[in-house]
Design a protein around this motif. Structure first.
Motif, PDB file in Angstrom:
ATOM      1  N   PRO A  48       0.801  -1.231   0.000  1.00  0.00           N
ATOM      2  CA  PRO A  48       0.000   0.000   0.000  1.00  0.00           C
ATOM      3  C   PRO A  48       0.831   1.277   0.000  1.00  0.00           C
ATOM      4  O   PRO A  48       0.511   2.233  -0.727  1.00  0.00           O
ATOM      5  N   ARG A  49       1.893   1.310   0.813  1.00  0.00           N
ATOM      6  CA  ARG A  49       2.693   2.535   0.856  1.00  0.00           C
ATOM      7  C   ARG A  49       3.301   2.848  -0.510  1.00  0.00           C
ATOM      8  O   ARG A  49       3.273   3.994  -0.969  1.00  0.00           O
ATOM      9  N   GLY A  50       3.838   1.822  -1.173  1.00  0.00           N
ATOM     10  CA  GLY A  50       4.416   2.045  -2.492  1.00  0.00           C
ATOM     11  C   GLY A  50       3.381   2.475  -3.507  1.00  0.00           C
ATOM     12  O   GLY A  50       3.635   3.351  -4.349  1.00  0.00           O
ATOM     13  N   ARG A  51       2.199   1.875  -3.444  1.00  0.00           N
ATOM     14  CA  ARG A  51       1.143   2.248  -4.395  1.00  0.00           C
ATOM     15  C   ARG A  51       0.675   3.682  -4.141  1.00  0.00           C
ATOM     16  O   ARG A  51       0.337   4.405  -5.084  1.00  0.00           O
ATOM     17  N   ILE A  52       0.641   4.084  -2.885  1.00  0.00           N
ATOM     18  CA  ILE A  52       0.274   5.468  -2.579  1.00  0.00           C
ATOM     19  C   ILE A  52       1.295   6.429  -3.196  1.00  0.00           C
ATOM     20  O   ILE A  52       0.933   7.455  -3.791  1.00  0.00           O
ATOM     21  N   TYR A  53       2.581   6.089  -3.094  1.00  0.00           N
ATOM     22  CA  TYR A  53       3.604   6.922  -3.720  1.00  0.00           C
ATOM     23  C   TYR A  53       3.421   6.980  -5.236  1.00  0.00           C
ATOM     24  O   TYR A  53       3.562   8.041  -5.854  1.00  0.00           O
ATOM     25  N   LEU A  54       3.111   5.844  -5.849  1.00  0.00           N
ATOM     26  CA  LEU A  54       2.920   5.828  -7.301  1.00  0.00           C
ATOM     27  C   LEU A  54       1.753   6.718  -7.715  1.00  0.00           C
ATOM     28  O   LEU A  54       1.845   7.472  -8.694  1.00  0.00           O
ATOM     29  N   ILE A  55       0.640   6.622  -6.988  1.00  0.00           N
ATOM     30  CA  ILE A  55      -0.521   7.452  -7.297  1.00  0.00           C
ATOM     31  C   ILE A  55      -0.173   8.924  -7.097  1.00  0.00           C
ATOM     32  O   ILE A  55      -0.526   9.789  -7.924  1.00  0.00           O
ATOM     33  N   LYS A  56       0.538   9.219  -6.026  1.00  0.00           N
ATOM     34  CA  LYS A  56       0.951  10.593  -5.744  1.00  0.00           C
ATOM     35  C   LYS A  56       1.794  11.147  -6.898  1.00  0.00           C
ATOM     36  O   LYS A  56       1.580  12.283  -7.349  1.00  0.00           O
ATOM     37  N   GLN A  57       2.745  10.344  -7.376  1.00  0.00           N
ATOM     38  CA  GLN A  57       3.604  10.803  -8.460  1.00  0.00           C
ATOM     39  C   GLN A  57       2.798  11.133  -9.718  1.00  0.00           C
ATOM     40  O   GLN A  57       3.028  12.160 -10.367  1.00  0.00           O
ATOM     41  N   VAL A  58       1.860  10.266 -10.063  1.00  0.00           N
ATOM     42  CA  VAL A  58       1.045  10.500 -11.257  1.00  0.00           C
ATOM     43  C   VAL A  58       0.187  11.746 -11.086  1.00  0.00           C
ATOM     44  O   VAL A  58       0.075  12.579 -12.001  1.00  0.00           O
ATOM     45  N   LEU A  59      -0.409  11.909  -9.905  1.00  0.00           N
ATOM     46  CA  LEU A  59      -1.273  13.064  -9.673  1.00  0.00           C
ATOM     47  C   LEU A  59      -0.470  14.363  -9.554  1.00  0.00           C
ATOM     48  O   LEU A  59      -1.028  15.455  -9.702  1.00  0.00           O
ATOM     49  N   GLU A  60       0.823  14.241  -9.304  1.00  0.00           N
ATOM     50  CA  GLU A  60       1.670  15.432  -9.261  1.00  0.00           C
ATOM     51  C   GLU A  60       2.306  15.742 -10.615  1.00  0.00           C
ATOM     52  O   GLU A  60       3.088  16.694 -10.723  1.00  0.00           O
ATOM     53  N   GLY A  61       1.969  14.936 -11.625  1.00  0.00           N
ATOM     54  CA  GLY A  61       2.388  15.281 -12.975  1.00  0.00           C
ATOM     55  C   GLY A  61       3.457  14.405 -13.580  1.00  0.00           C
ATOM     56  O   GLY A  61       3.840  14.611 -14.741  1.00  0.00           O
ATOM     57  N   GLN A  62       3.958  13.410 -12.845  1.00  0.00           N
ATOM     58  CA  GLN A  62       4.951  12.514 -13.441  1.00  0.00           C
ATOM     59  C   GLN A  62       4.264  11.548 -14.412  1.00  0.00           C
ATOM     60  O   GLN A  62       3.080  11.246 -14.261  1.00  0.00           O
ATOM     61  N   PRO A  63       4.992  11.048 -15.407  1.00  0.00           N
ATOM     62  CA  PRO A  63       4.368  10.195 -16.430  1.00  0.00           C
ATOM     63  C   PRO A  63       3.772   8.916 -15.842  1.00  0.00           C
ATOM     64  O   PRO A  63       4.366   8.288 -14.958  1.00  0.00           O
ATOM     65  N   ALA A  64       2.601   8.555 -16.319  1.00  0.00           N
ATOM     66  CA  ALA A  64       1.987   7.275 -15.968  1.00  0.00           C
ATOM     67  C   ALA A  64       2.544   6.211 -16.901  1.00  0.00           C
ATOM     68  O   ALA A  64       2.684   6.443 -18.106  1.00  0.00           O
ATOM     69  N   THR A  65       2.883   5.044 -16.345  1.00  0.00           N
ATOM     70  CA  THR A  65       3.489   3.986 -17.152  1.00  0.00           C
ATOM     71  C   THR A  65       2.733   2.676 -16.976  1.00  0.00           C
ATOM     72  O   THR A  65       1.953   2.507 -16.041  1.00  0.00           O
ATOM     73  N   ALA A  66       3.010   1.739 -17.873  1.00  0.00           N
ATOM     74  CA  ALA A  66       2.405   0.411 -17.765  1.00  0.00           C
ATOM     75  C   ALA A  66       2.865  -0.289 -16.502  1.00  0.00           C
ATOM     76  O   ALA A  66       2.116  -1.063 -15.905  1.00  0.00           O
ATOM     77  N   VAL A 106      -2.965   5.312 -19.726  1.00  0.00           N
ATOM     78  CA  VAL A 106      -2.158   4.197 -20.245  1.00  0.00           C
ATOM     79  C   VAL A 106      -3.070   3.205 -20.961  1.00  0.00           C
ATOM     80  O   VAL A 106      -3.824   2.476 -20.314  1.00  0.00           O
ATOM     81  N   PRO A 107      -3.027   3.149 -22.277  1.00  0.00           N
ATOM     82  CA  PRO A 107      -3.863   2.184 -23.008  1.00  0.00           C
ATOM     83  C   PRO A 107      -3.454   0.749 -22.672  1.00  0.00           C
ATOM     84  O   PRO A 107      -2.269   0.427 -22.620  1.00  0.00           O
ATOM     85  N   ARG A 108      -4.426  -0.082 -22.448  1.00  0.00           N
ATOM     86  CA  ARG A 108      -4.142  -1.489 -22.151  1.00  0.00           C
ATOM     87  C   ARG A 108      -3.943  -2.271 -23.444  1.00  0.00           C
ATOM     88  O   ARG A 108      -4.531  -1.932 -24.482  1.00  0.00           O
ATOM     89  N   PRO A 109      -3.145  -3.333 -23.388  1.00  0.00           N
ATOM     90  CA  PRO A 109      -3.021  -4.216 -24.560  1.00  0.00           C
ATOM     91  C   PRO A 109      -4.376  -4.789 -24.946  1.00  0.00           C
ATOM     92  O   PRO A 109      -5.281  -4.912 -24.109  1.00  0.00           O
ATOM     93  N   LEU A 110      -4.506  -5.168 -26.202  1.00  0.00           N
ATOM     94  CA  LEU A 110      -5.780  -5.655 -26.721  1.00  0.00           C
ATOM     95  C   LEU A 110      -6.302  -6.847 -25.907  1.00  0.00           C
ATOM     96  O   LEU A 110      -7.491  -6.922 -25.611  1.00  0.00           O
ATOM     97  N   GLY A 111      -5.440  -7.779 -25.564  1.00  0.00           N
ATOM     98  CA  GLY A 111      -5.875  -8.957 -24.812  1.00  0.00           C
ATOM     99  C   GLY A 111      -6.505  -8.591 -23.488  1.00  0.00           C
ATOM    100  O   GLY A 111      -7.536  -9.154 -23.100  1.00  0.00           O
ATOM    101  N   GLN A 112      -5.901  -7.635 -22.773  1.00  0.00           N
ATOM    102  CA  GLN A 112      -6.468  -7.192 -21.501  1.00  0.00           C
ATOM    103  C   GLN A 112      -7.809  -6.508 -21.695  1.00  0.00           C
ATOM    104  O   GLN A 112      -8.746  -6.716 -20.928  1.00  0.00           O
TER     105      GLN A 112
END
Length: 405
Positions: A48-66, A106-112
Motif C-alpha cells: 500500500p505505501r508504495g502504491r500510494i507513492y505511485l498514485i501521488k507521483q502520477v497526480l503530481e504530474g509525473q508520467p503514468a506507465t504500464a 495508459v492504453p491497455r493491450p488488446l488482450g487485456q
C-alpha cells in the motif's frame, strides 16, 4: 505526506478527496505488514505505501506507465491495510482515483481490454453466465489445465422460498453470479428469516450492484448500474415498506454501503444513495440481533469460518458470523492468519491468476489446519474461488444454518 497536485490533476472530479487522503498518510509502513501481495512479492511498490507513492507521483504530474498500472492492478482491494493503518488512510478510495487516472492515461493491450470487456458483459448476466458455465463444465476434460481450474462449479438448484406473510419486510439483493453459482443461498436466507418473522419482498429488477464494473475500472458503468439498482428499490424504500436491504454476498454489501459516498456528487441520486446505504445490511447484522435461540438449530458440524475481506475490513464485521454460528451450536476451528485475503477479490482470480492461486492455497492450508468438515464463508466470490481448489467443501454459512434447523 506533503502533496502538490498538478494543474491537470486538480481538474479531476475527486481531486480534493485524493489530496486529503494523500496528506493523511505518514508513510509509516505498518500497512505492508498485512498486505497479501507485499508478503508474496516483497516489493515496496506492491504494498500500500508504495502504491500510494505511485498514485501521488502520477497526480503530481509525473508520467503514468504500464509498470505503474501493473502495480495498481496487483492490489486486491482487500482493505487489510485500512484495518492496520494508525492514521486512518482511506486507501481504497485513493486507489479508485488512481486507477481511474491510469486507465485514461495508459492504453491497455488488446488482450487485456478484451478480457475485461468480456468479464463485464458475462458476469452480470445470470442467464448467459449460467449457460456458458454449463458448456464449460461439459467441455472441461478437453480444456487446458489453467482454464478448467478457473471454471466455476455450478451448485444445486434453489429450494422453494416462502411466500411473504409477515409484517416485517426486507429487500434482498438477488445479485448476478450468485444466482447461477449458488442459487440456494438467497432461498435459504428467505427461509431462515421467515422462521424469525421476517419476509423477503422480491425485486427481480435489482440485479448486479455495479461493483464488478467499478472495480474493473469501468467506474461510470458501475455507477450507472448502482443507479438502476436504486431505481428498482426506491418505490419500496420511499413508501417505508421495508426495514432493511440485505446482502448475502459481502462484496456486494460493501459496495452498496458505499453508494452514498460514490454518488454523493450526483444531485439526482445523492439523497437516494445515502438512504440506500443507511438501510443496507449484511445478513449477519440482521441475524445477530434476532432471538436465534428460538430457531432450535442443531449445528453439529465442525466448521472453519472464512471471513471475507469485504466483511471484516470493509464492513468491519469480523467475528460476527463466528458469533452467530457459535450461538447456534456449531463447533468452530481456529484459523490462523484469518485477516489475510483468499485471493478471490472479485475478478482478481482471472486477471491475476498466479498470485490469486498462491493466496488461495495459503488460505486453504490455514482453513484446513483444524481439520474442519466444511468451510463456511459469506461471499460468493470467495466461496467459488476456495471451492475451486477441490479440497474441503465450501458453503455459504446461511445454508448450513438452514440445514441445521
Amino acid at each position: 505526506m506533503q502533496t502538490n497536485l498538478s494543474d491537470r490533476a486538480r481538474q479531476l472530479p475527486r481531486a480534493e478527496e485524493a489530496e486529503r487522503i494523500l496528506r493523511s498518510c505518514v508513510h509509516c509502513g505498518f500497512c505492508n505488514a498485512t498486505c497479501p501481495t507485499y508478503q508474496l512479492l516483497g516489493d515496496e511498490l506492491d504494498g500500500p505505501r508504495g502504491r500510494i507513492y505511485l498514485i501521488k507521483q502520477v497526480l503530481e504530474g509525473q508520467p503514468a506507465t504500464a509498470a505503474t498500472q501493473l502495480h495498481l492492478d496487483r492490489c486486491l482491494s482487500c482493505r487489510n491495510c485500512e484495518t492496520t493503518c494508525p492514521s486512518g488512510v482511506d486507501y481504497h478510495n485513493l486507489l479508485d482515483i488512481g486507477r481511474a487516472a491510469m486507465e485514461s492515461a495508459v492504453p491497455r493491450p488488446l488482450g487485456q481490454r478484451l478480457l475485461r470487456s468480456g468479464l463485464r458483459a458475462l458476469l452480470p448476466n445470470p442467464t448467459l453466465f449460467k449457460s456458458l458455465s454449463r458448456l464449460g463444465q461439459a467441455l472441461r476434460p478437453l480444456l487446458p489445465e489453467r482454464v478448467h481450474d478457473e471454471l466455476p462449479v455450478l451448485i444445486m438448484a434453489a429450494k422453494p422460498r416462502p411466500a411473504p406473510r409477515h409484517a416485517r419486510r426486507v429487500l434482498l439483493l438477488e445479485g448476478c453470479v450468485q444466482a447461477a453459482l449458488s442459487p440456494n443461498t438467497n432461498a435459504a436466507t428467505a427461509r431462515v428469516l421467515d422462521r424469525l418473522g421476517i419476509s423477503v419482498t422480491p425485486v427481480r429488477e435489482a440485479g448486479c450492484c455495479g461493483a464488478l464494473d467499478y472495480h474493473l475500472n469501468a467506474q461510470q458503468a458501475g455507477l450507472d448500474r448502482a443507479r438502476r439498482t436504486i431505481d428498482a428499490w426506491w418505490p419500496l424504500i420511499e413508501s417505508s415498506a421495508v426495514e432493511a436491504i440485505i446482502q448475502t454476498a459481502s462484496g456486494c454489501g460493501a459496495f452498496i454501503k458505499d453508494y452514498g459516498h460514490l454518488l454523493g456528487g450526483d444531485p439526482a441520486y445523492a439523497a437516494k444513495a445515502a438512504r440506500i446505504s443507511d438501510l443496507s445490511k449484511d445478513l449477519v447484522e440482521v441475524l445477530r440481533d434476532e432471538p436465534l435461540e428460538d430457531l432450535t438449530a442443531r449445528g453439529e458440524l465442525r466448521l472453519a469460518v472464512h471471513c471475507p475481506c469485504t466483511l471484516q475490513h470493509a464492513q468491519k464485521l469480523g467475528g460476527a458470523v463466528e458469533q452467530v454460528l457459535t450461538r447456534l451450536g456449531f463447533n468452530l476451528t481456529e484459523v490462523p492468519d484469518s485477516h489475510l485475503c483468499c485471493g478471490s477479490a472479485g475478478t482478481y482470480s482471472i486477471t491475476q491468476p498466479q498470485l490469486s492461486r498462491q493466496l488461495r492455497d495459503n488460505k486453504m492450508n490455514a482453513l484446513e489446519s483444524g481439520r474442519p468438515e466444511v468451510i463456511a464463508t459469506a461471499n460468493i466470490g470467495c466461496q467459488t474461488h476456495l471451492g475451486g481448489a477441490g479440497r474441503t467443501p465450501v458453503r455459504h454459512w446461511i445454508e448450513l444454518v438452514e440445514e441445521a434447523l
